[in-house]
Motif scaffolding. Structure first.
Motif, mmCIF file in Angstrom:
data_model
loop_
_atom_site.group_PDB
_atom_site.id
_atom_site.type_symbol
_atom_site.label_atom_id
_atom_site.label_comp_id
_atom_site.label_asym_id
_atom_site.label_seq_id
_atom_site.Cartn_x
_atom_site.Cartn_y
_atom_site.Cartn_z
ATOM 1 N N ALA A 190 0.710 -1.203 -0.084
ATOM 2 C CA ALA A 190 -0.128 0.007 -0.002
ATOM 3 C C ALA A 190 0.806 1.104 0.131
ATOM 4 O O ALA A 190 1.995 1.194 0.571
ATOM 5 C CB ALA A 190 -0.862 -0.036 1.402
ATOM 6 N N PHE A 191 0.400 2.184 -0.692
ATOM 7 C CA PHE A 191 1.001 3.440 -0.829
ATOM 8 C C PHE A 191 1.478 3.948 0.485
ATOM 9 O O PHE A 191 2.687 4.620 0.770
ATOM 10 C CB PHE A 191 0.384 4.588 -1.707
ATOM 11 N N GLY A 192 0.755 3.947 1.825
ATOM 12 C CA GLY A 192 0.860 4.579 2.885
ATOM 13 C C GLY A 192 2.136 3.883 3.569
ATOM 14 O O GLY A 192 2.680 4.415 4.494
ATOM 15 N N ALA A 193 2.477 2.603 2.995
ATOM 16 C CA ALA A 193 3.826 2.043 3.652
ATOM 17 C C ALA A 193 5.081 3.065 3.431
ATOM 18 O O ALA A 193 6.066 2.849 4.336
ATOM 19 C CB ALA A 193 3.886 0.770 3.227
ATOM 20 N N PHE A 194 4.892 3.423 2.096
ATOM 21 C CA PHE A 194 6.190 4.505 1.724
ATOM 22 C C PHE A 194 6.110 5.828 2.201
ATOM 23 O O PHE A 194 7.022 6.378 2.257
ATOM 24 C CB PHE A 194 6.123 4.258 0.230
ATOM 25 N N LYS A 195 4.900 6.173 2.248
ATOM 26 C CA LYS A 195 4.858 7.577 2.286
ATOM 27 C C LYS A 195 5.373 8.485 3.433
ATOM 28 O O LYS A 195 6.146 9.445 3.397
ATOM 29 C CB LYS A 195 3.101 8.043 2.749
ATOM 30 N N PRO A 196 5.719 7.862 4.555
ATOM 31 C CA PRO A 196 6.318 8.637 5.583
ATOM 32 C C PRO A 196 8.089 8.498 5.140
ATOM 33 O O PRO A 196 8.758 9.505 5.947
ATOM 34 C CB PRO A 196 6.447 7.435 6.935
ATOM 35 N N GLN A 197 8.421 7.745 4.286
ATOM 36 C CA GLN A 197 9.812 7.789 3.955
ATOM 37 C C GLN A 197 10.050 8.748 2.475
ATOM 38 O O GLN A 197 11.361 8.640 2.340
ATOM 39 C CB GLN A 197 10.229 6.401 3.594
ATOM 40 N N LEU A 198 9.160 9.361 2.091
ATOM 41 C CA LEU A 198 9.299 10.112 1.050
ATOM 42 C C LEU A 198 9.556 11.435 1.110
ATOM 43 O O LEU A 198 9.104 12.222 2.180
ATOM 44 C CB LEU A 198 7.835 10.047 0.114
ATOM 45 N N ALA A 199 10.447 12.134 0.240
ATOM 46 C CA ALA A 199 10.731 13.283 0.332
ATOM 47 C C ALA A 199 9.640 14.354 0.243
ATOM 48 O O ALA A 199 8.342 14.115 -0.408
ATOM 49 C CB ALA A 199 11.743 13.909 -0.574
ATOM 50 N N SER A 200 9.748 15.578 0.729
ATOM 51 C CA SER A 200 8.690 16.586 0.671
ATOM 52 C C SER A 200 8.269 17.121 -0.707
ATOM 53 O O SER A 200 7.112 17.503 -1.076
ATOM 54 C CB SER A 200 8.696 17.772 1.682
ATOM 55 N N THR A 201 8.892 16.830 -1.763
ATOM 56 C CA THR A 201 8.983 17.251 -3.214
ATOM 57 C C THR A 201 8.002 16.191 -3.694
ATOM 58 O O THR A 201 7.465 15.414 -3.331
ATOM 59 C CB THR A 201 10.309 17.354 -3.896
ATOM 60 N N MET A 202 7.962 16.267 -5.166
ATOM 61 C CA MET A 202 7.208 15.574 -6.160
ATOM 62 C C MET A 202 7.707 13.877 -6.180
ATOM 63 O O MET A 202 8.174 13.677 -7.145
ATOM 64 C CB MET A 202 6.976 16.213 -7.514
ATOM 65 N N ALA A 203 7.665 13.304 -5.122
ATOM 66 C CA ALA A 203 8.284 11.948 -5.024
ATOM 67 C C ALA A 203 7.411 10.944 -5.496
ATOM 68 O O ALA A 203 6.221 11.132 -5.594
ATOM 69 C CB ALA A 203 8.574 11.680 -3.434
ATOM 70 N N LYS A 204 7.985 9.941 -6.328
ATOM 71 C CA LYS A 204 7.471 8.986 -6.988
ATOM 72 C C LYS A 204 7.841 7.614 -6.251
ATOM 73 O O LYS A 204 8.773 7.301 -6.210
ATOM 74 C CB LYS A 204 7.661 8.963 -8.330
ATOM 75 N N THR B 292 -7.036 14.169 -7.355
ATOM 76 C CA THR B 292 -6.841 15.111 -6.322
ATOM 77 C C THR B 292 -5.631 15.822 -6.224
ATOM 78 O O THR B 292 -5.084 16.675 -5.514
ATOM 79 C CB THR B 292 -6.734 14.260 -4.964
ATOM 80 N N PHE B 293 -4.826 15.545 -7.381
ATOM 81 C CA PHE B 293 -3.558 16.570 -7.489
ATOM 82 C C PHE B 293 -2.389 16.337 -6.588
ATOM 83 O O PHE B 293 -1.889 17.098 -5.899
ATOM 84 C CB PHE B 293 -3.765 17.959 -7.788
ATOM 85 N N ALA B 294 -2.558 14.838 -5.833
ATOM 86 C CA ALA B 294 -1.386 14.708 -4.783
ATOM 87 C C ALA B 294 -0.099 14.966 -5.187
ATOM 88 O O ALA B 294 0.335 14.833 -6.350
ATOM 89 C CB ALA B 294 -1.718 13.267 -4.630
ATOM 90 N N SER B 295 0.698 15.491 -4.064
ATOM 91 C CA SER B 295 2.116 15.961 -4.263
ATOM 92 C C SER B 295 3.051 14.654 -4.420
ATOM 93 O O SER B 295 3.969 14.811 -5.461
ATOM 94 C CB SER B 295 2.795 16.598 -3.254
ATOM 95 N N HIS B 296 2.644 13.782 -3.902
ATOM 96 C CA HIS B 296 3.412 12.355 -4.038
ATOM 97 C C HIS B 296 2.534 11.374 -5.017
ATOM 98 O O HIS B 296 1.243 11.505 -5.099
ATOM 99 C CB HIS B 296 3.463 11.566 -2.772
ATOM 100 N N ARG B 297 3.451 10.485 -5.915
ATOM 101 C CA ARG B 297 2.577 9.929 -6.872
ATOM 102 C C ARG B 297 3.047 8.140 -6.508
ATOM 103 O O ARG B 297 4.010 7.768 -6.644
ATOM 104 C CB ARG B 297 2.851 10.306 -8.176
ATOM 105 N N PHE B 298 2.168 7.372 -6.843
ATOM 106 C CA PHE B 298 2.251 5.973 -6.885
ATOM 107 C C PHE B 298 1.892 5.660 -8.612
ATOM 108 O O PHE B 298 1.120 5.971 -9.078
ATOM 109 C CB PHE B 298 1.207 5.204 -6.044
ATOM 110 N N VAL B 299 2.992 5.270 -9.051
ATOM 111 C CA VAL B 299 2.964 4.984 -10.768
ATOM 112 C C VAL B 299 3.189 3.696 -11.236
ATOM 113 O O VAL B 299 4.244 2.974 -10.914
ATOM 114 C CB VAL B 299 4.371 5.817 -11.243
ATOM 115 N N PRO B 300 1.988 2.791 -11.553
ATOM 116 C CA PRO B 300 2.226 1.681 -12.018
ATOM 117 C C PRO B 300 3.003 1.713 -13.393
ATOM 118 O O PRO B 300 2.934 2.490 -14.335
ATOM 119 C CB PRO B 300 0.705 1.480 -12.393
#
Length: 266
Positions: free
Chosen positions: A166-180, A200-208
């Motif tokens: 799940a994306f939530g598992a990665f989110k705490p470790q992502l940079a504040s910029t447009m991390a993917k 929702t124009f989220a700043s972080h992206r999960f990219v298949p």
């Protein structure tokens, strides 16, 4: 190893083919619609076939099709990692780094100049360090399960080569910029997450991610191997007569790097 990756010698040419000659040593990706790579003879599409440099073995050529191109395209085209070493401001996480894609991804990210954190099993930590990873974490430890960088780095790009997370598992470790987080094993859940983030124009992206075979990319990878800048990690080579055993090993996830099927002598 895959039913679409192959390398060998040209023994016949289709009508109008002028860019190859009988006897050329080549690498190719046949595509999922054609397949047929696990055979003594195969039909290789001209658009995804390249000549191999003399010092690039058939084993290297056969390993690069899906794994090499997936690592290259996910980092360069989706993660904006440039191979000229100018991406030294990027922090990259590679999960399942001891697999076929992961071993290439670690090396390509380092060619780009990125700081690389990798996860793998404890038995492969030294191997992944030898490929250039700056930090390697056992995925079974509490830190590994949370994808934490030992030095506290936050990631601009995640190349996720393992099963769905799940994306939530990665989110705490992502940079504040447009991390993917680039998901190389996309599932319906990851597609839903990616779609929602787009709406929702989220700043972080999960990219298949889906690999697209390109002869230019396969040629680039062959040249990197030829120049000693990219190494193929081979778990084992197995004769065609035992292909089923090799395939099962790959599926079970017990291999390190690539499992390659061999047919006679090149």
């Amino acid at each position: 190893m895959a039913g679409t990756d192959l390398a060998g010698e040209v023994v016949g040419l289709g009508p109008g083919v002028t860019s190859f000659a009988i006897g050329d040593k080549v690498a190719s990706w046949t595509g999922t619609a054609i397949g047929g790579a696990l055979a003594e003879y195969a039909v290789a599409p001209i658009k995804s076939t390249v000549k191999r440099p003399a010092n690039v073995s058939a084993v290297d050529g056969a390993a690069l099709g899906i794994a090499g191109q997936s690592a290259l395209q996910s980092l360069r085209d989706y993660g904006d990692i440039k191979l000229d070493g100018s991406s030294n401001n990027k922090n990259v996480l590679v999960t399942a780094a001891s697999g076929g894609v992961g071993t290439y991804a670690v090396q390509i990210a380092k060619l780009g100049g990125a700081h690389v954190t990798a996860t793998c099993g404890s038995r492969n930590i030294d191997l992944i360090k030898s490929l250039g990873a700056d930090e390697v974490v056992d995925y079974k430890t509490p830190e590994g399960a949370k994808f934490q960088s030992p030095s506290g780095k936050k990631y601009d790009v995640v190349i996720h080569c393992a099963d769905y997370q799940a994306f939530g598992a990665f989110k705490p470790q992502l940079a504040s910029t447009m991390a993917k987080v680039i998901d190389l094993t996309p599932s319906p859940k990851s597609l839903v997450t990616a779609g929602w983030q787009g709406l929702t124009f989220a700043s972080h992206r999960f990219v298949p991610f889906l690999m697209k075979s390109k002869s230019d990319d396969l040629a680039l990878l062959c040249n990197l191997v030829s120049e000693g800048k990219l190494r193929t990690v081979v778990d084992s080579t197995t004769p065609l007569s035992r292909a089923e055993e090799a395939w099962q090993k790959q599926i079970d996830g017990h291999s390190t790097g690539k499992v390659v099927i061999t047919v006679g002598e090149e």
